[in-house]
Design an enzyme around this catalytic site. Sequence first.
Site, PDB file in Angstrom:
ATOM      1  CE  LYS A 193      -3.331   7.375  50.249  1.00 47.07           C
ATOM      2  NZ  LYS A 193      -2.850   6.309  49.408  1.00 47.07           N
TER       3      LYS A 193
ATOM      4  CE  LYS B 274      -7.910   3.656  53.365  1.00 44.18           C
ATOM      5  NZ  LYS B 274      -7.669   2.983  52.118  1.00 44.18           N
TER       6      LYS B 274
ATOM      7  CE  LYS C   6      -1.405  -1.761  50.467  1.00 43.18           C
ATOM      8  NZ  LYS C   6      -1.870  -0.515  49.858  1.00 43.18           N
TER       9      LYS C   6
END
Length: 337
Positions: free
Chosen positions: A119, A201, A204
Amino acid sequence: METTVPARKKITFSGIQPTGVFTLGNYLGAVKNWGPLQDEYRCIYSIVDLHAITVRQDAKALREQALRCYALVMAAGIDPEKSILFYQSHVPAHAELSWALGCHTQFGELSRMTQFKDKSAKHADNINAGLFTYPVLMAADILLYQTDLVPVGDDQKQHVELARDIAGRFNGVYGKTFVVPEPYIAKAGARIKSLTDPTVKMSKSDPNPNSFITILDPPETILKKCKRAVTDSDMQVRYGEGKDGINNLMTIYSVITGKAFDAIEAEFEGKGYGDFKTAVGEAVAEELRPVQEKFRQLMEAPDYLKECYTRGAEQAAALAERTLAKVYKKLGFVAKG
Ligand code: AQP
């Protein structure tokens, strides 16, 4: 007369961030598995909005997403009469325990978390302290409820392991305070991959909407996204090395239909990828149809939703405050008068 004390029902806790409409990955890897646990376990599920702000959010959009997320979790099978379903921000004990646990977590441990590394690479302009301490808040979420089992996708396993380490360390220093939780990871579907880059992966918050299927995508969009999914030039539907795209579609198809990989290979023997992708798209659309229908009904009943999340927060707070009081006492804080 002999009295038998009924065994305590085991507790499960899990959460989902309201960072967007949740994806097929969130659904197959986590939320779909929550419903069947409701009869056997005391289930506690949370819309973890405090976690969502580790990445910059638009306040209006976040509020709307969080309301939809609550309804979606219910639509996916969580019954608020059987489970506790609440917003994390409605129970202050999460943030409070997080502070106490943060003082028992090492900088080095947090530096090793792969989600933090991923992130911070994705949001290089906003590597905030919350992003770094996210796993401590997650440990607080879990440990507050004396959780036995944490049903999560494979990507969260490292965080659950850290929660176990923190619990063990705290218990070691202060005496038994927390149940040490176990991760509960589904055998299949634990890591659904992006449709446009099947080496990462499905997420969203991926900026490319073709990379994921959301739970609310209409059937024609689902079909289109499946047909466009990145595959390979081998043209054989079989599970194997170097076939990440096909492996991913086979996983999705297998989890939904319950068919084993060899049965899927036999079903599409001699057929092209086009037929297979259409079959996957149709299976996904059919799986999501009742969820979407239930979601629409729930969104027309905002008062009912409010009643559910208000009661959920009260139930969660009652349990959480008990653990927090125990922790504060062990730490040596003066009890409130
Ligand atoms: N691709 C996936 N396959 C299987 N399981 C998945 N989960 C997430 N992605 C996949 C599981 O979904 C649950 C809720 O996840 P989350 O919303 O709390 O956070 P996340 O893991 O960071 O999910 P996203 O979709 O990637 O969110 P963003 O894009 O906001 O970071 C968890 O149990 C997770 O394991």
